[in-house]
Design a protein around this motif. Structure first.
Motif, mmCIF file in Angstrom:
data_model
loop_
_atom_site.group_PDB
_atom_site.id
_atom_site.type_symbol
_atom_site.label_atom_id
_atom_site.label_comp_id
_atom_site.label_asym_id
_atom_site.label_seq_id
_atom_site.Cartn_x
_atom_site.Cartn_y
_atom_site.Cartn_z
ATOM 1 N N ARG A 193 0.841 -1.192 0.000
ATOM 2 C CA ARG A 193 0.000 0.000 0.000
ATOM 3 C C ARG A 193 0.878 1.244 0.000
ATOM 4 N N SER A 194 0.281 2.343 -0.409
ATOM 5 C CA SER A 194 1.005 3.613 -0.344
ATOM 6 C C SER A 194 0.006 4.722 -0.048
ATOM 7 N N ASN A 195 0.503 5.806 0.566
ATOM 8 C CA ASN A 195 -0.352 6.944 0.882
ATOM 9 C C ASN A 195 -0.729 7.711 -0.381
ATOM 10 N N THR A 196 -1.988 8.075 -0.477
ATOM 11 C CA THR A 196 -2.414 9.031 -1.489
ATOM 12 C C THR A 196 -2.965 10.245 -0.754
ATOM 13 N N ASP A 197 -2.601 11.424 -1.202
ATOM 14 C CA ASP A 197 -2.881 12.645 -0.456
ATOM 15 C C ASP A 197 -4.372 12.838 -0.200
ATOM 16 N N LYS A 198 -5.172 12.796 -1.266
ATOM 17 C CA LYS A 198 -6.610 13.002 -1.137
ATOM 18 C C LYS A 198 -7.355 11.938 -1.931
ATOM 19 N N SER A 199 -8.424 11.435 -1.352
ATOM 20 C CA SER A 199 -9.263 10.446 -2.024
ATOM 21 C C SER A 199 -10.624 10.423 -1.353
ATOM 22 N N TYR A 200 -11.595 9.805 -2.024
ATOM 23 C CA TYR A 200 -12.940 9.729 -1.443
ATOM 24 C C TYR A 200 -13.700 8.535 -1.995
ATOM 25 N N ARG A 201 -14.739 8.165 -1.249
ATOM 26 C CA ARG A 201 -15.705 7.165 -1.691
ATOM 27 C C ARG A 201 -17.092 7.763 -1.503
ATOM 28 N N LEU A 202 -17.860 7.825 -2.564
ATOM 29 C CA LEU A 202 -19.222 8.356 -2.537
ATOM 30 C C LEU A 202 -20.151 7.285 -3.073
ATOM 31 N N GLY A 203 -21.164 6.897 -2.282
ATOM 32 C CA GLY A 203 -21.986 5.786 -2.729
ATOM 33 C C GLY A 203 -23.378 5.765 -2.140
ATOM 34 N N LEU A 204 -24.216 4.946 -2.748
ATOM 35 C CA LEU A 204 -25.584 4.705 -2.291
ATOM 36 C C LEU A 204 -25.762 3.205 -2.088
ATOM 37 N N GLU A 205 -26.193 2.829 -0.883
ATOM 38 C CA GLU A 205 -26.481 1.435 -0.556
ATOM 39 C C GLU A 205 -27.980 1.275 -0.326
ATOM 40 N N VAL A 206 -28.554 0.232 -0.905
ATOM 41 C CA VAL A 206 -29.979 -0.063 -0.708
ATOM 42 C C VAL A 206 -30.128 -1.565 -0.492
ATOM 43 N N ASP A 207 -30.829 -1.949 0.551
ATOM 44 C CA ASP A 207 -31.179 -3.360 0.723
ATOM 45 C C ASP A 207 -32.612 -3.452 1.225
ATOM 46 N N ALA A 208 -33.278 -4.521 0.850
ATOM 47 C CA ALA A 208 -34.701 -4.662 1.169
ATOM 48 C C ALA A 208 -35.034 -6.115 1.458
ATOM 49 N N THR A 209 -36.116 -6.310 2.193
ATOM 50 C CA THR A 209 -36.730 -7.617 2.396
ATOM 51 C C THR A 209 -38.191 -7.491 1.999
ATOM 52 N N ILE A 210 -38.599 -8.270 1.002
ATOM 53 C CA ILE A 210 -39.960 -8.174 0.459
ATOM 54 C C ILE A 210 -40.648 -9.518 0.623
ATOM 55 N N LYS A 211 -41.709 -9.533 1.398
ATOM 56 C CA LYS A 211 -42.478 -10.754 1.603
ATOM 57 C C LYS A 211 -43.607 -10.781 0.579
ATOM 58 N N LEU A 212 -43.387 -11.500 -0.522
ATOM 59 C CA LEU A 212 -44.380 -11.555 -1.592
ATOM 60 C C LEU A 212 -45.598 -12.383 -1.189
ATOM 61 N N SER A 213 -45.366 -13.419 -0.391
ATOM 62 C CA SER A 213 -46.442 -14.268 0.114
ATOM 63 C C SER A 213 -45.883 -15.057 1.283
ATOM 64 N N ASP A 214 -46.699 -15.955 1.818
ATOM 65 C CA ASP A 214 -46.214 -16.790 2.912
ATOM 66 C C ASP A 214 -45.106 -17.735 2.462
ATOM 67 N N LYS A 215 -44.969 -17.916 1.146
ATOM 68 C CA LYS A 215 -43.995 -18.864 0.621
ATOM 69 C C LYS A 215 -42.807 -18.204 -0.076
ATOM 70 N N PHE A 216 -42.954 -16.948 -0.476
ATOM 71 C CA PHE A 216 -41.894 -16.282 -1.230
ATOM 72 C C PHE A 216 -41.371 -15.061 -0.491
ATOM 73 N N ILE A 217 -40.055 -14.974 -0.349
ATOM 74 C CA ILE A 217 -39.391 -13.795 0.191
ATOM 75 C C ILE A 217 -38.249 -13.425 -0.747
ATOM 76 N N VAL A 218 -38.113 -12.135 -1.053
ATOM 77 C CA VAL A 218 -37.035 -11.636 -1.906
ATOM 78 C C VAL A 218 -36.229 -10.627 -1.103
ATOM 79 N N ARG A 219 -34.888 -10.743 -1.163
ATOM 80 C CA ARG A 219 -34.019 -9.861 -0.382
ATOM 81 C C ARG A 219 -32.929 -9.275 -1.288
#
Length: 716
Positions: free
Chosen positions: A555-581
């Motif tokens: 590794r080496s030092n870099t003077d300036k840097s950044y991380r810009l991001g969007l995170e999305v997570d969900a749990t969707i219960k479509l029915s008693d038998k189906f779940i989507v995440r």
């Protein structure tokens, strides 16, 4: 070469010496001493005090931090021998990889593009990251997932914790809770590449309503997908627990032994096309000109952990936890070196000969020990945690030549290098959650951390650095209504360099300002978590994509840097038998005005930081005890260096796994019979999850095509 906690045969303190057996008896003596003085309580008043162990480092939805949880129920469906990072593969912003290609042996994890050295890992609040390299090596704790009650991954800086600062995420694991009733469990799995796991667990249940003894033994073996990338792993876990109405005392001893054939070299582009399973480790040409492979080009390591926890609830408002820990280990890796310079190994020339074929061992023999503590106060509006820890690492590094074609003046057992390093790490923190009004709460977190690192290696030079870090954090949590919550937080983090950074010279500590803005939605059939983050770095130690001569990332030092991001997570219960995440992360990860050896490259992508990461789990349960899951993972293209060299680009990949589990609950003999199957990479995708650069030449770590694991678990 990977770097570990390596422990000595003895722990010396003020002239005394404690061997492994002595420490074992010492911990249990303390355990039973505490038990004798603890107040006797009615078994119906037993409280679930385990959470006190990790309450100092965990968060809830009341805290303005992005996080994901996994519990034992979710882990068990896929726990067939693959390491914890592989089990976490489908969490938001996570990318995992495996040196052997099939999730056993050496595995790695990155979160938000940050590598494992920047993911703070604790076990019951005790630091696990290697003190010098700051990495985590799950191969040293095979089948540890079988002893995990739950885990929480906090993304970004997160909250204050013990050990090295979190620059990408913090992962805290809670080991098995105590059981009130006696139980036993036997599980076995087998699959492609001769991969197998055998585990035996037991619990006495609460004896006399207060005492429990539980344990686990595991063995794991695999040939690996990559040629000769074999692993032979063994582990154990033993836990003694005393439970009272207000007291929980746990003494834990756990560890493992591993022998893995080295597979961390990677392969070049030509081999990737012609022979994906090729492994150059141990390759040499004999005196007759024939290509051969050294059969013991292996990594060998033993590690033992000792933990003693005392949790006390003094009232509905006050609780405390005090812990002591000690980690010992000892191990080496072995290499065949062809035409080695004799002077590098302290050997004198033999006549006019100054090079020789030889076999070397590089040893690490280290101790890590210390204490952590916390006190918690909680009432209707105020939640306060005061805590901290102090830890010390002592490490011997030395090398041996165990065979040489021209041995010169050497004697068996001679060391061709010796160096020693120590690291002291202390921190104190205070966290506050305060309900300002009914819908608005404030979070504050202040941490002071002091680190001293000394080393005397020819690789690092003479090092004696002390760092004083102040890490403030604050945020607001606004409950719009019962279903919607908004939060905003700011966190400051500082990190010291690791051992390999010092080898490069002229290294600086790194600094991070982390801003998080999130929205949580929660209803009966739909849960959504979204988080916008901006991580602004000063002197970030970025991966260059290159490795040193023993495989450590440079590794080496870099003077300036950044991380810009969007995170999305969900749990969707479509029915008693189906779940989507589903979950996804879109991000921009940039070096600003990158300077490499005096040349300015402007704004470039940070290495190993894909701009798109997505996961999805579709669960179908046609009947109550049958679960069929399709697990999907997409990782976008990424560069293996920071100058966006075209040859350094890793292609994107999309992988699908199929997981099936069926549980039978017979009327007698067994409480449960679970049959589990896992088909990894069902579409047989040829993909690469990791790589490195040797100068301008890319090297790759290919992952296995379609492969299968099947298991049977009997509980009684």
């Amino acid at each position: 070469m990977k770097t570990f906690f390596k422990g000595t045969e003895v722990l010396s303190y003020k002239g005394s010496k404690l061997n492994q057996k002595s420490i074992f008896y010492f911990l249990f003596a303390i355990f039973f001493t505490f038990s004798a003085f603890a107040q006797e309580e009615d078994s119906t008043k037993v409280n679930q005090l385990d959470n006190v162990l990790v309450s100092a480092v965990r968060v809830t939805t009341k805290t303005p931090v992005s996080f994901s949880n996994m519990d034992k129920k979710e882990i068990k469906y896929r726990n067939l021998g693959q390491d914890i990072p592989i089990l976490m593969n489908y969490l938001p912003s996570v990318v995992t990889t495996s040196d052997a290609g099939n999730g056993m042996g050496y595995t790695g994890i990155r979160v938000r593009g940050s590598d494992a050295t920047r993911v703070n890992v604790t076990i019951n609040g005790i630091p696990y990251n290697d003190a010098e390299s700051q990495g985590t090596f799950w191969v040293n704790m095979p089948d540890f997932a079988s002893s995990v009650e739950s885990l929480q991954l906090q993304r970004g800086v997160g909250t204050s914790t013990n050990g090295s600062g979190a620059f990408g995420a913090s992962l805290n694991m809670l080991t098995d809770n105590y059981a009130t009733k006696a139980s036993g469990e036997v599980s076995s799995s087998y699959g492609t590449f001769n991969s197998n796991k055998n585990t035996v667990k037991f619990s006495t249940g609460l004896l006399n309503d207060h005492f429990e003894l539980a344990g686990r033994l595991s063995t794991m073996k695999s040939d690996g997908y990559v040629d000769r990338a074999s692993s032979d792993l063994k582990s154990y876990f033993l836990q003694g627990t005393y439970v009272g109405k207000t007291t929980l005392i746990k003494a834990l001893v756990f560890g493992g032994t591993q022998k893995t054939y080295q597979s961390w070299n990677g392969i070049d582009a030509e081999k990737l096309n012609d022979d994906r399973q090729y492994n150059s480790a141990g390759e040499y040409t004999d005196e007759a000109g024939k290509t051969r492979y050294y059969d013991n080009e292996t990594d060998n390591y033993n590690q033992d952990h000792y933990q003693l926890h005392w949790s006390e609830s003094f009232s509905d408002k006050w609780s405390t936890n005090l812990a002591f820990h000690y980690t010992r280990g000892k191990g080496y890796y072995e290499n065949y070196k062809e035409d080695a310079d004799m002077a590098d190994y302290g050997l004198l020339p033999v006549d006019a000969i100054n090079t020789t074929d030889l076999v070397r061992q590089k040893w690490l023999d280290n101790d890590f020990y210390g204490t952590t503590f916390s006190a918690k106060y909680k009432d209707e509006k105020l939640d306060v945690i005061l805590g901290g820890g102090w830890n010390k690492y002592e490490g011997d590094h030395f090398g041996k030549v165990i065979w040489a074609r021209y041995a010169s003046q050497s004697e068996l057992g001679d060391h061709y290098y010796d160096d020693f390093s120590t690291k002291r790490d202390g921190n104190i923190f205070a966290k506050v959650n305060y309900q300002i009004v009914d819908k608005l709460s404030f979070y504050g977190d202040l941490q002071y951390r002091n680190v001293n690192y000394t080393a005397n290696s020819w690789e690092t030079g003479l090092v004696d650095d002390t760092f004083d870090f102040f890490n403030p954090k604050a945020g607001l949590n606004f409950e719009i209504n019962q279903k919607n919550t908004l939060y905003f937080s700011y966190a400051r983090a500082n990190r010291e360099p690791n051992r390999t950074d010092y080898e490069g010279g002229n290294v600086k500590p790194e600094k991070l300002n982390d801003f998080e803005l999130g929205w949580r939605f929660n209803s009966e059939k739909f849960q959504l978590n979204s988080n916008l983050y901006y991580m602004r770095y000063k002197d970030q130690l970025i991966l260059t994509g290159t490795l040193d001569d023993v495989g450590n990332p440079i590794r080496s030092n870099t003077d300036k840097s950044y991380r810009l991001g969007l995170e999305v997570d969900a749990t969707i219960k479509l029915s008693d038998k189906f779940i989507v995440r589903p979950n996804f992360t879109v991000s921009s990860n940039k070096n600003v005005d990158l300077d490499v050896e005096g040349q300015n490259y402007g704004t470039t992508d940070i290495a190993y930081s894909p701009s798109v990461i997505a996961g999805n789990i579709i669960v179908y349960s046609p009947i109550q005890d049958l679960h069929i899951s399709l697990l999907q993972k997409y990782v976008g293209e990424q560069y293996m260096n920071n100058i966006e060299l075209p040859a350094a680009k890793l292609a994107d990949y999309f992988v699908n796994d199929l997981n099936v589990s069926f549980e039978i609950k017979p009327a007698s003999i067994f409480k449960s019979i679970m049959i589990t199957g896992l088909v990894n990479n069902i579409l047989d995708k040829k993909y690469v999850s990791n790589g490195a650069m040797w100068d301008v030449y890319p090297y790759y770590y290919p992952q296995a095509g379609i492969n299968i694991l099947a298991g049977l678990t009997l509980k009684f």
